[in-house]
Design a protein around this motif. Structure first.
Motif, PDB file in Angstrom:
ATOM      1  N   ASP A 246       0.977  -1.206   0.069  1.00 11.99           N
ATOM      2  CA  ASP A 246       0.043   0.141  -0.037  1.00 11.99           C
ATOM      3  C   ASP A 246       0.934   1.227   0.002  1.00 11.99           C
ATOM      4  OD1 ASP A 246      -1.732   2.294   0.701  1.00 11.99           O
ATOM      5  OD2 ASP A 246      -3.031   0.787   1.864  1.00 11.99           O
ATOM      6  N   THR A 249       0.198   3.821   3.049  1.00 15.44           N
ATOM      7  CA  THR A 249       0.298   3.451   4.572  1.00 15.44           C
ATOM      8  C   THR A 249       1.576   2.508   4.649  1.00 15.44           C
ATOM      9  OG1 THR A 249      -0.689   1.089   4.316  1.00 15.44           O
ATOM     10  CG2 THR A 249      -2.135   2.922   5.050  1.00 15.44           C
ATOM     11  N   ASP A 251       2.419  -0.311   4.245  1.00 10.54           N
ATOM     12  CA  ASP A 251       2.173  -1.941   4.601  1.00 10.54           C
ATOM     13  C   ASP A 251       2.448  -2.889   3.385  1.00 10.54           C
ATOM     14  OD1 ASP A 251       1.178  -0.887   6.950  1.00 10.54           O
ATOM     15  OD2 ASP A 251      -1.139  -0.990   6.584  1.00 10.54           O
ATOM     16  N   SER A 253       2.620  -6.925   2.549  1.00 15.10           N
ATOM     17  CA  SER A 253       2.137  -8.084   2.892  1.00 15.10           C
ATOM     18  C   SER A 253       2.536  -9.054   1.833  1.00 15.10           C
ATOM     19  CB  SER A 253       0.717  -8.178   2.668  1.00 15.10           C
ATOM     20  OG  SER A 253       0.154  -7.235   3.917  1.00 15.10           O
TER      21      SER A 253
END
Length: 281
Positions: A246, A249, A251, A253
């Protein structure tokens, strides 16, 4: 009294022949129990004999009684686990006896016990099915059809759900493609082809980063790693590796390493973004 008077009285007594009781015994009133002695009876009472001290009665010896014998504790019945272990030991004993000494009697005994085991397993399986029919939340067929026709419908539904989730994710996130040059990593080239096709079909952004500076045929404008992979904690992952990232953000994964097909990419993105941790789908 004057002494002369005393002498005269004594002489008169002797002359008159009055006996001298004083010499024989002490004076005492002899008319007890008569009318004349009324009022003086306390002098006439014989002294009460002193009671001889009596030895105290011995304290009674406490009666010794035997404690009642405890009632026997009933033996607890064997547990189901204990019964099962005993049955297994019996089966093993019969089997081992038949193997070590295969007489007709020993082999027949093992065949009989083996049939008993199979019959019990059949009874258990049949009861399992009956309980499963009446307990939908334990029946996997409700969520994942087991029949061929049901499997096909289920797979089509899941594919549509995964594609919808991927399209939604593609609007806000992208896929980080970590690879090495085609000359060193053949499957990196194949992975680039898979991602290029998904980029065309779903409009997802692909950020391709070369670990060794080599190129990929499907992403000629890839970036060479300048230390950003280390900052993201991805420098030690092998090539190829895919991660959902992302940009707002930041983030990250990781979806996995090695060659990942398009269907697997859809499934893993759906799992990461739509299924809470700890739940199954």
């Amino acid at each position: 009294m004057h002494p002369a008077v005393l002498v005269a009285i004594a002489s008169s007594a002797i002359l008159l022949g009055v006996p001298n009781y004083a010499a024989a015994e002490a004076f005492r009133i002899t008319k007890c129990e008569t009318r004349e002695t009324t009022g003086w009876n306390f002098y006439c009472r014989d002294p009460e004999p002193e009671e001889e001290p009596t030895a105290p009665e011995p304290a009674p010896t406490p009666e010794i009684t035997q404690a009642p014998e405890p009632e026997p504790v009933p033996e607890a019945p064997p547990t189901a686990t204990e019964q099962m272990m005993a049955f297994r030991a019996q089966v093993d004993e019969i089997k081992h006896r038949a193997v070590l000494d295969p007489t007709p009697e020993n082999v027949l005994a093992y065949m009989e016990i083996n049939k008993l085991v199979a019959d019990r397993a059949g009874d258990f399986a049949e009861q399992w099915q009956r309980v499963l029919f009446e307990t939908p939340h334990l029946n996997a067929n409700v969520d994942s059809p087991l029949a061929a026709a049901g499997i096909s419908v289920f797979q089509d539904q899941m594919k549509a759900a995964r594609e919808a989730a991927f399209v939604k994710v593609a609007q806000t996130s992208g896929i980080l493609f970590i690879f090495e040059g085609d000359a060193r990593c053949g499957i990196c080239r194949v992975q680039g082809e898979v991602l290029a096709q998904m980029q065309e079909n779903f409009g997802v952004s692909i950020l391709a980063v070369s670990k060794d500076g080599g190129g990929n045929a499907y992403f000629p404008n890839a970036f060479a790693d300048n230390g950003r992979l280390d900052e993201l904690g991805l420098s030690d992952f092998p090539a190829p590796t895919l991660a959902l990232i992302d940009p707002v953000t930041r983030d990250v994964s990781v979806m996995g390493s090695g060659l990942i097909t398009a269907d697997q990419v859809l499934e893993r993105v759906f799992l990461i973004t739509e299924v809470p941790v700890g739940e199954q789908y």
